[in-house]
Design a protein around this motif. Structure first.
Motif, mmCIF file in Angstrom:
data_model
loop_
_atom_site.group_PDB
_atom_site.id
_atom_site.type_symbol
_atom_site.label_atom_id
_atom_site.label_comp_id
_atom_site.label_asym_id
_atom_site.label_seq_id
_atom_site.Cartn_x
_atom_site.Cartn_y
_atom_site.Cartn_z
ATOM 1 N N TYR A 1 0.835 -1.196 0.000
ATOM 2 C CA TYR A 1 0.000 0.000 0.000
ATOM 3 C C TYR A 1 0.874 1.253 0.000
ATOM 4 C CZ TYR A 1 -3.763 -3.096 1.666
ATOM 5 O OH TYR A 1 -4.684 -4.101 1.807
ATOM 6 N N SER B 1 -1.853 -3.188 -4.156
ATOM 7 C CA SER B 1 -3.196 -2.819 -3.730
ATOM 8 C C SER B 1 -3.846 -1.881 -4.734
ATOM 9 C CB SER B 1 -3.129 -2.130 -2.362
ATOM 10 O OG SER B 1 -2.428 -0.890 -2.473
ATOM 11 N N GLU B 2 -5.166 -1.775 -4.652
ATOM 12 C CA GLU B 2 -5.888 -0.860 -5.524
ATOM 13 C C GLU B 2 -5.469 0.579 -5.269
ATOM 14 O OE1 GLU B 2 -7.821 -1.691 -8.058
ATOM 15 O OE2 GLU B 2 -7.309 -3.777 -7.565
ATOM 16 N N GLN B 3 -5.178 0.900 -4.011
ATOM 17 C CA GLN B 3 -4.734 2.253 -3.675
ATOM 18 C C GLN B 3 -3.416 2.587 -4.368
ATOM 19 O OE1 GLN B 3 -5.869 -0.091 -1.640
ATOM 20 N NE2 GLN B 3 -6.799 0.746 0.225
ATOM 21 N N LYS C 1 -2.244 1.049 -7.093
ATOM 22 C CA LYS C 1 -2.499 1.088 -8.532
ATOM 23 C C LYS C 1 -3.058 2.454 -8.941
ATOM 24 C CE LYS C 1 -3.275 -3.882 -9.133
ATOM 25 N NZ LYS C 1 -4.265 -4.960 -9.380
ATOM 26 N N GLU C 2 -3.887 3.021 -8.090
ATOM 27 C CA GLU C 2 -4.424 4.353 -8.357
ATOM 28 C C GLU C 2 -3.297 5.389 -8.339
ATOM 29 O OE1 GLU C 2 -7.588 7.522 -6.357
ATOM 30 O OE2 GLU C 2 -7.698 5.380 -5.871
ATOM 31 N N ARG C 3 -2.376 5.246 -7.381
ATOM 32 C CA ARG C 3 -1.235 6.153 -7.301
ATOM 33 C C ARG C 3 -0.356 6.028 -8.547
ATOM 34 N NH1 ARG C 3 1.505 8.128 -2.658
ATOM 35 N NH2 ARG C 3 -0.520 7.890 -1.625
ATOM 36 N N GLY D 1 -1.373 5.096 -11.525
ATOM 37 C CA GLY D 1 -2.108 5.714 -12.626
ATOM 38 C C GLY D 1 -1.988 7.224 -12.617
ATOM 39 N N GLU D 2 -2.063 7.818 -11.442
ATOM 40 C CA GLU D 2 -1.929 9.272 -11.318
ATOM 41 C C GLU D 2 -0.541 9.728 -11.756
ATOM 42 O OE1 GLU D 2 -2.766 9.889 -7.231
ATOM 43 O OE2 GLU D 2 -4.956 9.692 -7.465
ATOM 44 N N GLN E 1 -0.216 9.565 -15.554
ATOM 45 C CA GLN E 1 -0.957 10.631 -16.208
ATOM 46 C C GLN E 1 -0.192 11.952 -16.144
ATOM 47 O OE1 GLN E 1 -3.687 10.279 -18.000
ATOM 48 N NE2 GLN E 1 -3.734 12.469 -18.500
#
Length: 507
Positions: free
Chosen positions: A433, A486-488, A490-492, A494-495, A498
Motif C-alpha cells: 500500500y 493494492s488498488e490504492q 495502482k491508483e497512485r 495511474g496518477e 498521467q
C-alpha cells in the motif's frame, strides 16, 4: 591476520558512481528508496513466491558498524587518483566527515524491512531506505551492499522449490512414517563452488532454512551458534571421496575399511573412481556380508555419467544385493541402503530423476541429492531481478513528488512510486500500500531494522529454528502467485503516469 576487507574503507564498499551522486541529486528535505524482486524465480510467472532473507547479515556486519575519520582519510587518498586519467575523483568528504562527527560514525539513514525469512511475492518492497535533511543525497549510497540480499534470498527460494518437488514425490511414493527423511533429501555440496568464504556462509545458511543436510561447515556453524543459540541446524555423514578410494589397492579394500570404521552408522562411498558398473556388479556384492554384519546404512554415490541412469543403476544394484520392502503406497524401499546423486544437478534434473524412480517402482526416500554449484553458484541478481530504486522526494521548497522509473523498452523494470507499507490481508498475503493507506486493523510488517545507527535491543530476535518453521508454514499456506499491488497503489501509479504523460507533452 587481516583479510582484504579489513583494509578497505567503508566509503569504497559501493560503486564508483555512487560517490558522485551527492553532488548531482537535487537538494531535498527527504528522499526515499526501496528494494524489490521484480520477477519470480527464473522469470516464472506461475509461481512468484520467494523467501526474503540475508538482510540481517548485511545490517549487522556492515551497515551498523561505525565509519571513522581514519577510513575517511584512506578513502580520500584513494579518490585523489580514481578519476579517468588517474586524476581526482569527485568525493563529498565534508558530508561524510559531518555524519562521522555528528552521528557517532553511524551512516545517517533509516532502513525498514520485512521480517528476516519472510515469504513474499515479486513487486513486494522488501526494504525501504529513508534519508533526511542534508543527508538526503545519501539515500542510495548503500544500495550496492543492500542489493546483495538478492543472493541468500535466491538460494533460499531455489532450495525451497526443490523441496516442493521432492515433497510431491514423497506424497506419491513415501509412507507418512518415513516423512522425517525429507529434511535430508537435498544436501549442500557447494562450499568449494563458492567464490568466497562469505558467500558460502550466506548461501549455505539460506539453504538450511529448508533442509538439514549440508557439508558447508561455515554455514552450519554460523547458523547454529550465531543464529540459533547453539542448537544444531545442519548435519552430515562420514563419506569417502575419490582420493580416499584410489589410495587403497582396490575399491573393495577401501569400502571394507570404511565399513570397519563407520559401518554401524550412516556413511557414503563414492563408487565410480574406475568403473561404476563394475563396482556395482562385483565390488558391492563382495562387501555385502561385511556391511550386513555391521548393520549400518550404506549410501552409494555415483559422481560421473548420466545423472538419471547412474541413480537407477545404483538403485537396481542395491536392490539386487541388499533387497527391499514394499511400502503401503506400493513402492520399493531399499533395506538399509540408498543412493545420493551429487554430480551436476539442477532442479530440472532432480525432477526427472524423481519421475524415473517412480516409474521404476522405487520410493523417493531411497535417493538423496547433493547440489554444489547448482545451489550456491549458478544463480545471479537477474534470477529474480532484484533492484533498488528511488521512489519519493520532498524538495527543499516542501514540494513532495513520487518517483517512478517507466522504461518504454522494458516494462519489467518499471518501479513503484511513493512511500510504502506492507500489510497482511485476511489470507496472510503481504499486500503493498501507499504509506498510511492500508487497513489499520492489519499491522505494517515493514519494521525499522536500522535508524541512523543500530537499534537496541536488536530487531532480530527470532531463532533460526523458529524462522525455519515459520517459513515452511507460510510457504505452504500461500498461493503460488498473487497480485500484491493494492488498488490504492495502482491508483497512485495511474496518477503518476498521467502526470508524466502531461509533462512529456510540454517538452
Amino acid at each position: 591476520m587481516m583479510t582484504p576487507l579489513d583494509g578497505i574503507p567503508f566509503f569504497c564498499l559501493t560503486d564508483s558512481y555512487k560517490i558522485t551522486h551527492p553532488f548531482i541529486y537535487p537538494e531535498a528535505k527527504k528522499m526515499v528508496a526501496y528494494g524489490e524482486f521484480r520477477s519470480g524465480f527464473d522469470d516464472d510467472t506461475n509461481d512468484t513466491r520467494m523467501i526474503f532473507v540475508g538482510l540481517r547479515y548485511i545490517i549487522e556486519n556492515y551497515v551498523s558498524r561505525k565509519w571513522t575519520l581514519q577510513e575517511l582519510e584512506k578513502a580520500d587518498k584513494f579518490f585523489s587518483t580514481h578519476n579517468a586519467g588517474f586524476t581526482p575523483f569527485p568525493f563529498p568528504k565534508d558530508l561524510f566527515q559531518k555524519f562521522i562527527q555528528e552521528n557517532d560514525g553511524h551512516f545517517p539513514v533509516k532502513i525498514e524491512a520485512l521480517p528476516e525469512g519472510s515469504v513474499c511475492y515479486k513487486r513486494t518492497p522488501v526494504y525501504q531506505i529513508t534519508a533526511e535533511k542534508e543527508y538526503s543525497r545519501l539515500v542510495t549510497f548503500l544500495e550496492t551492499i543492500l542489493t546483495m540480499v538478492w543472493y541468500p534470498s535466491t538460494v533460499a527460494t531455489l532450495s525451497r522449490r526443490v523441496k516442493d518437488s521432492i515433497e510431491k514425490s514423497y506424497e506419491e511414493t513415501v509412507d507418512e512414517d518415513s516423512y522425517w527423511t525429507l529434511s535430508s533429501r537435498l544436501h549442500d555440496f557447494g562450499f568449494r563452488a563458492c567464490t568466497s568464504i562469505e558467500q558460502s556462509i550466506l548461501g549455505g545458511a539460506a539453504h538450511l532454512l529448508n533442509f538439514d543436510g549440508t557439508d558447508t561447515l561455515s554455514a552450519a556453524y554460523y547458523a547454529q551458534f550465531m543464529l540459533n543459540d547453539g542448537n544444531p541446524v545442519g548435519s552430515s555423514i562420514p563419506a569417502t571421496e575419490h582420493s580416499v578410494m584410489t589410495s587403497f589397492e582396490t575399491e573393495r579394500d577401501a569400502m571394507k575399511h570404511m565399513i570397519n570404521t563407520f559401518g554401524t552408522g550412516v556413511y557414503a562411498c563414492v563408487m565410480d573412481s574406475y568403473d561404476y558398473a563394475h563396482a556395482l556388479d562385483k565390488v558391492l556384492p563382495s562387501i555385502a556380508q561385511a556391511k550386513l554384519e555391521k548393520g549400518g546404512f550404506l549410501v552409494i554415490r555415483p559422481d560421473s555419467g548420466d545423472q538419471i541412469e547412474s541413480v537407477m543403476m545404483g538403485l537396481r544394484a542395491a536392490d539386487k544385493v541388499f533387497g527391499s520392502t514394499i511400502n503401503k503406497k506400493g513402492y520399493k524401499v531399499l533395506k538399509n541402503c540408498g543412493v545420493i546423486q551429487g554430480d551436476g544437478l539442477n532442479h530440472d534434473i532432480i525432477k526427472k530423476i524423481l519421475v524415473e524412480m517412480k516409474h521404476a517402482g522405487f520410493s523417493a526416500q531411497c535417493v538423496a541429492f547433493g547440489m554444489g554449484g547448482g545451489l550456491l553458484q549458478k544463480v545471479n541478481r537477474d534470477t529474480m531481478s532484484f533492484a533498488t530504486k528511488l521512489c519519493h522526494v520532498i524538495y527543499v521548497n516542501g514540494a513532495a513528488r513520487d518517483v517512478m522509473k517507466v522504461p518504454k523498452t522494458d516494462e519489467s523494470k518499471t518501479s513503484l512510486p511513493g512511500e510504502f507499507e506492507v500489510r497482511l490481508n485476511e489470507k496472510k498475503i503481504p499486500i503493498v500500500y501507499p504509506l498510511n493507506a492500508g487497513p489499520s486493523n492489519h499491522p505494517n510488517i515493514l519494521q525499522v531494522v536500522y535508524d541512523n545507527g543500530p537499534i537496541h535491543p536488536s530487531p532480530y530476535t527470532e531463532s533460526f529454528a523458529d524462522m525455519r518453521q515459520r517459513i515452511s508454514k507460510e510457504w505452504s499456506s500461500l498461493p503460488p502467485n498473487y497480485d500484491v499491488i493494492s488498488e490504492q497503489l495502482k491508483e497512485r501509479i495511474g496518477e503518476f503516469l498521467q502526470r508524466h504523460k502531461q509533462t512529456e507533452h510540454q517538452l
